[in-house]
Design a protein around this motif. Structure first.
Motif, short mmCIF file in Angstrom:
data_model
loop_
_atom_site.label_atom_id
_atom_site.label_comp_id
_atom_site.label_asym_id
_atom_site.label_seq_id
_atom_site.Cartn_x
_atom_site.Cartn_y
_atom_site.Cartn_z
N LEU A 1 -0.06 30.73 20.78
CA LEU A 1 -0.02 29.28 20.62
C LEU A 1 -0.10 28.61 21.98
O LEU A 1 0.65 28.95 22.88
CB LEU A 1 1.28 28.84 19.95
CG LEU A 1 1.56 29.27 18.51
CD1 LEU A 1 2.65 28.39 17.93
CD2 LEU A 1 0.31 29.23 17.66
N PRO B 1 -0.35 24.67 24.09
CA PRO B 1 0.07 23.29 23.85
C PRO B 1 -0.93 22.56 22.95
O PRO B 1 -0.55 21.80 22.07
CB PRO B 1 0.06 22.67 25.25
CG PRO B 1 0.29 23.82 26.15
CD PRO B 1 -0.33 25.02 25.51
N THR C 1 -2.80 23.75 20.59
CA THR C 1 -2.64 24.15 19.19
C THR C 1 -1.53 23.33 18.55
O THR C 1 -1.64 22.87 17.41
CB THR C 1 -2.25 25.64 19.09
OG1 THR C 1 -2.91 26.36 20.11
CG2 THR C 1 -2.58 26.20 17.74
N ARG C 2 -0.45 23.16 19.28
CA ARG C 2 0.69 22.39 18.75
C ARG C 2 0.29 20.94 18.53
O ARG C 2 0.63 20.33 17.53
CB ARG C 2 1.87 22.47 19.72
CG ARG C 2 2.42 23.87 19.86
CD ARG C 2 3.81 23.84 20.51
NE ARG C 2 4.34 25.19 20.59
CZ ARG C 2 4.13 26.01 21.62
NH1 ARG C 2 3.43 25.60 22.67
NH2 ARG C 2 4.61 27.24 21.62
N ARG C 3 -0.43 20.38 19.52
CA ARG C 3 -0.86 18.99 19.38
C ARG C 3 -1.71 18.81 18.14
O ARG C 3 -1.53 17.88 17.37
CB ARG C 3 -1.71 18.59 20.60
CG ARG C 3 -0.89 18.37 21.82
CD ARG C 3 -1.78 18.02 22.98
NE ARG C 3 -1.03 18.30 24.20
CZ ARG C 3 -1.51 18.82 25.28
NH1 ARG C 3 -2.79 19.13 25.36
NH2 ARG C 3 -0.74 19.05 26.31
N PHE D 1 0.21 18.96 14.99
CA PHE D 1 0.97 17.74 14.78
C PHE D 1 0.07 16.61 14.26
O PHE D 1 0.42 15.91 13.31
CB PHE D 1 1.65 17.31 16.08
CG PHE D 1 2.30 15.96 15.98
CD1 PHE D 1 3.41 15.77 15.16
CD2 PHE D 1 1.79 14.88 16.68
CE1 PHE D 1 3.99 14.52 15.04
CE2 PHE D 1 2.38 13.62 16.56
CZ PHE D 1 3.48 13.45 15.75
N ASP E 1 5.67 32.58 15.57
CA ASP E 1 5.75 31.43 16.49
C ASP E 1 5.33 30.15 15.79
O ASP E 1 5.97 29.11 15.91
CB ASP E 1 4.78 31.62 17.68
CG ASP E 1 5.38 32.56 18.71
OD1 ASP E 1 6.54 32.98 18.53
OD2 ASP E 1 4.66 32.88 19.68
N PHE E 2 4.21 30.24 15.07
CA PHE E 2 3.68 29.03 14.44
C PHE E 2 4.61 28.54 13.34
O PHE E 2 4.87 27.34 13.21
CB PHE E 2 2.28 29.27 13.87
CG PHE E 2 1.66 28.00 13.35
CD1 PHE E 2 1.10 27.09 14.22
CD2 PHE E 2 1.68 27.69 12.00
CE1 PHE E 2 0.57 25.90 13.76
CE2 PHE E 2 1.15 26.51 11.53
CZ PHE E 2 0.58 25.60 12.41
N PHE F 1 7.43 26.64 14.77
CA PHE F 1 7.02 25.30 15.21
C PHE F 1 6.76 24.39 14.00
O PHE F 1 7.15 23.22 13.99
CB PHE F 1 5.75 25.43 16.06
CG PHE F 1 5.12 24.12 16.41
CD1 PHE F 1 5.71 23.27 17.33
CD2 PHE F 1 3.92 23.72 15.82
CE1 PHE F 1 5.13 22.06 17.66
CE2 PHE F 1 3.34 22.51 16.13
CZ PHE F 1 3.95 21.68 17.05
N ALA F 2 6.12 24.94 12.96
CA ALA F 2 5.68 24.11 11.83
C ALA F 2 6.83 23.67 10.94
O ALA F 2 6.64 22.81 10.08
CB ALA F 2 4.64 24.87 11.00
N ASN G 1 3.97 17.84 22.41
CA ASN G 1 4.30 19.24 22.65
C ASN G 1 5.69 19.55 22.11
O ASN G 1 5.90 20.52 21.40
CB ASN G 1 4.26 19.55 24.14
CG ASN G 1 2.87 19.33 24.69
OD1 ASN G 1 1.89 19.74 24.08
ND2 ASN G 1 2.78 18.64 25.80
N SER G 2 6.64 18.67 22.42
CA SER G 2 8.02 18.92 22.00
C SER G 2 8.38 18.14 20.74
O SER G 2 9.42 18.38 20.15
CB SER G 2 8.97 18.50 23.13
OG SER G 2 8.86 17.10 23.33
#
Lengths: 623, 302
Positions: free
Chosen positions: A129, A131, A133-135, A138, A171-172, A175-176, A362-363
């Motif tokens: 992952l 940053p 990917t996270r963006r 989201f 990990d995902f 986050f998800a 990111n956070s």
């Protein structure tokens, strides 16, 4: 051309692919098109030619070149825009939005997501992952996509290792948890070699889930809008002759049939549907997604932008509401500035009254912010100049989504998603005033107005305004002077000189000037007011003809030479920042009522020009 | 009856209707580019539904290069009459005076002068601020990235790096004086969808799309129809009668026919299902070089 989209049981699936740079999105789509025979022989030979010229995979065919359409991105090896692709298998038709991974192009990803049912998030198995990917996850979640595929790509480059795959999936999933997904389907793939795309991979016996295509062919992403309450934003009034008056638009929610009661949201009036015309014929019923024309039993006032709705489930009507925005323009969001908002078919001036927070994508933390820049996401309070009807975006994408348009450049500045009304417009009643503006002005035997002097610092605005006020006073006109420097000592002493503070400075002055006009006086305002948008905002606060823009046009050289307060000297020395004309732009008025060529005439002569213009406009009497 | 359309086509038709109504509601003087081909024909049909019972409140514009197939011109005049709409035919007279032709000037000069410049002249002359085109995103790579509402500068130029983001079905239609918008209601249709729609709605199309014995010569690997006496035959070329049809229609010396027995819509659809070449293969103007379509579009080609 395989498949025939018109005989499929499942509706066309619109999905987008997103992920970080070089995760292999374009390769994945190119490969899907290739495997579904959606690439023709002539396109294939063009691809082989192009692969030799631009390709990055040696002698193999570079599938990414199939979808990286524009010359510039082919040369740079990046995708810079959203590309739409169409293919079908024997079971289903697909529309793919291929969106870029570069940070500065996040706006395009949001664009692709806005019309998608599902998202494929690509992750490079070697990198895990990122940053980005996270963006993207989201943004996908924010735009209301509930089902995602986590495609762990380049799995061949980590030896098809199941542990790499499961650790990325874990990990995902962690986050998800904070996002609003209904399903996450992880699939290990190699876009370049086609593993687990259409055929199960021989190299990964440990993976027993569906292939990517197998999953896409069967996933159900039902459009639930038809189950919701009836909504029809009126797009166009069809009046070919005196006997026909139809209201045309695309049904945004629910269903409609002849005989149904409908309410006009803004006025609250109800009537009955007589005819429903769709596809050029009378029909018994239409539902969300259908373009229709309705005729109604009563002649009531309905115009483009009105929302017809189920009277038993009416949408909120408000002029203040909270919404998420994704900023898409190089010009920053400035609270207090006026933008145009387009929501459903309604176009209305709007301002951000409060930027509550910026979201760190990111956070996912909420941070305080004064403005938003390109690709930033914020949560804001908005105020529109007239009440609008809407639904929360989570309930209806079509009546809860909006765009903001920059009034100076016409650029699409932001995408927005309405969360909730701050207060119902029906609850705010403006106090009816017994003594009117006209009555107050009549007592003074004059017409109220705002004389707005704009121009660079040192152009002579205050000097000319002073002479004008003296002349008006001598004629018995009741006046008041609002001067930039003076106001900053009192009303606006909490404001600085950043773009955001300049906008707020003018907004407050505009409101005060408006009160002065209400009081029946002529308000002379002398402000640099560098931005066209704010000058227009003040103009729109009062009635047409009451705002007179006086552009004191002096060349910057003569302002620097004159420098009555010694400010240019300090700005040029770098001691003052955000100084108009030096390190901050001044947007010249294009349609000022009066343009004074300052520097060539005396303040007395310039003031006479203003007085003449006021006489001409009937604001003051000719002697 | 509307029930004839599949859910898939109904959605595409509704989307196109929505786009057309948006233009009519927001622009001062729209026009519909009518190129006589199957896409234009489908688009015109959708327009008649969009404004029913009114006649579409804009004229049709055909930029005539003077090298269209004769059957196209006859069909064009009939189609406008059937729709009850005004038809504006524009020819770049300057190009005619200069003797520009696909034969003498080559395909790229001919297209630039007679189509691109001709179109710009017509738009300027009539002051149109929005023009509908039948282009689809699946046609060509640079088309795949074009917006539904595609903004053009005062000089009609397209800037692919500075396109407005287009979200949901919220189209930003704002333009300044002198600028214009090209609008593509069929953006999300595929070639297959267009044919399927034509079949479902029983829409007449130019007979050139159906197989028939026609006089052709083989030139650079393409079958070129000898539509009139203006096509100079090269040495060794003799027109032969072949059973051919066209997948795409343009200027006749620039449009390749394909051998085919498909003389009905059903047969055309069946042939397409098995096809392994794209429709633009028949267009000689695209193969000049990669990126050639994008270059033309930047200069104002539709």
């Amino acid at each position: 051309m395989s498949g025939d989209a018109n005989h499929f049981a499942l509706p066309t699936l619109r999905f987008l692919t997103c992920g970080s740079v070089d995760d292999g999105k374009s390769t994945l789509i190119g490969r899907l098109l290739y495997e579904q025979k959606s690439i023709f022989d002539d396109q294939m030979s063009a691809l082989e030619r192009d692969s030799k010229k631009h390709g990055t995979v040696g002698d193999d065919i570079d599938f990414a070149l199939l979808v990286d359409g524009l010359e510039a991105e082919r040369e740079q090896g990046i995708t810079i825009d959203v590309a739409y692709r169409y293919f079908s298998t024997k079971k289903r038709a697909f529309v793919v939005a291929d969106t870029p991974g570069h940070e500065q192009f996040t706006r395009n990803m949001a664009t692709g997501a806005s019309n998608a049912d599902l998202a494929i998030l690509l992750v490079d198995a070697r990198k895990g992952l990122l940053p980005q990917t996270r963006r993207h996850a989201f943004i996908v979640s924010l735009l209301g996509i509930r089902d995602v595929v986590l495609a762990v790509n380049k799995i061949d480059l980590v030896g098809h290792d199941p542990h790499v795959f499961s650790s990325i999936v874990k990990d995902f999933e962690t986050f998800a948890e904070r996002l609003n997904f209904r399903s996450v389907t992880p699939i290990p793939v190699s876009a370049r070699y086609g593993d687990n795309l259409s055929e199960p991979s021989q190299a990964m016996p440990w993976y027993t889930g569906p292939t990517l295509v197998g999953f896409l062919e069967t996933v159900e992403v039902r459009d639930r809008r038809a189950d919701g309450p009836f909504r029809l934003p009126v797009q166009w009034v069809n009046r070919p002759n005196l006997d026909f008056r139809g209201y045309a638009g695309t049904v945004a929610g629910g269903r409609v049939s002849p005989g149904d009661e409908v309410a006009v949201s803004a006025s609250g009036r109800t009537t009955r549907v007589l005819r429903v015309i769709a596809s050029g014929h009378d029909v018994e019923a239409a539902e969300a997604g259908d373009a229709v024309t309705l005729t109604l039993a009563d002649e009531i006032d309905i115009a483009r932008g009105d929302l017809l709705a189920d009277p038993k489930a009416r949408p909120p009507v408000a002029d203040q509401f909270a919404a998420h925005v994704i900023w898409m323009s190089e010009e920053r969001l400035l609270p207090g500035r006026s933008y145009l908002m387009k929501i459903a078919e309604k176009l209305v001036p709007v301002t951000v009254t409060d930027l509550k927070h910026r979201i760190d994508i990111n956070s996912l933390e909420h941070n305080a912010a004064k403005t938003l820049g390109l690709n930033e996401i914020g949560f804001c309070n908005f105020a529109t100049s007239a009440p609008i009807a809407f639904d929360p975006y989570g309930k209806n994408r079509d009546t809860g989504a909006f765009i903001l348009i920059d009034r100076a450049t016409n650029a699409t500045a932001a995408a927005g998603l309405v969360d909730f009304a701050l207060r119902r417009a029906t609850n705010i009643h403006l106090q009816d005033l017994a003594v009117t503006k006209a009555a107050r002005a009549a007592l003074k035997h004059q017409k109220p107005a705002i004389l707005w002097f704009t121009g660079l610092s040192g152009a002579g605005k205050s000097t000319v305004a002073n002479v004008v006020e003296t002349k008006l006073h001598a004629r018995g006109v009741h006046t008041v002077m609002l001067d930039g420097d003076n106001v900053r000592h009192g009303l606006n002493k909490d404001l600085g000189f950043t773009d955001a503070d300049r906008v707020e400075n003018i907004r407050r002055v505009g409101e005060v000037a408006k009160l002065m006009v209400e009081a029946g006086t002529v308000a002379l305002c002398s402000f640099i007011s560098p931005f066209a948008a704010e000058r227009r905002m003040v103009r729109e606060l009062v009635e047409p003809g009451e705002f007179v823009e006086v552009f004191v046009d002096a060349p910057i050289e003569s302002c620097i030479a004159r420098d009555p307060k010694g400010l240019y000297k300090r700005a040029l020395a770098g001691e003052i920042r955000n100084f108009t004309g030096i390190d901050q732009p001044y947007e010249r008025p294009e349609h000022a009522e009066v343009v004074l060529a300052a520097g060539e005439a005396t303040p007395e002569a310039l003031a006479d020009q203003v007085i003449a213009a006021l006489e001409e406009r009937g604001i003051i009497q000719r002697f | 009856m509307p029930g004839r359309l599949s859910a898939h086509l109904r959605r595409l038709e509704s989307e196109a209707i929505h786009i057309m109504r948006e233009v009519v509601a927001e622009f001062r003087k729209p026009v519909m580019l009518y190129s006589i081909g199957k896409d234009s024909t489908a688009m015109l049909h959708v327009a008649q539904k969009a404004f029913f019972p009114a006649v579409p409140p804009f004229p049709l514009l055909h930029v005539d290069t003077t090298w269209k197939f004769r059957e196209m011109i006859a069909f064009r005049d009939d189609a406008a009459k059937r729709a009850g709409m005004e038809l504006i035919v524009h020819v770049n007279q300057d190009g005619v005076r200069r003797g520009i032709s696909p034969v003498a000037s080559g395909s790229s000069v001919h297209t630039q002068v007679m189509k691109t410049e001709g179109l710009r002249q017509a738009l300027d002359q009539h002051g149109f601020d929005a023009a509908f085109g039948g282009a689809r995103r699946d046609e060509e790579k640079s088309r795949a990235k074009e917006r539904v509402f595609s903004h053009r500068s005062e000089a009609h130029a397209w800037d692919p790096r500075n396109q407005r983001p287009e979200l949901w079905h919220l189209y930003n239609t704002r333009i300044r004086q002198g600028e214009s918008m090209r609008v593509f209601p069929l953006s999300n249709w595929t070639e297959f969808d267009v044919w399927d729609y034509i079949q479902a709605e029983d829409i007449p199309v130019v007979p050139l799309y159906f197989a028939k014995e026609r006089p052709v010569v083989r030139r650079d690997g393409a079958l070129i129809m000898v539509d009139d006496e203006r096509l100079p035959l090269k040495s060794g070329e003799t027109p032969e009668m072949r059973r051919v049809r066209f997948r795409t229609l343009g200027c006749y010396p620039l449009t390749g026919a394909v051998d085919s027995d498909a003389d009905t819509l059903d047969a055309v659809l069946a042939e397409m299902r098995d096809s392994t070449t794209s429709e633009r293969q028949g267009r000689l103007i695209d193969s000049d070089e990669a990126g050639s379509m994008e270059k033309k579009k930047r200069e104002g080609y539709f």
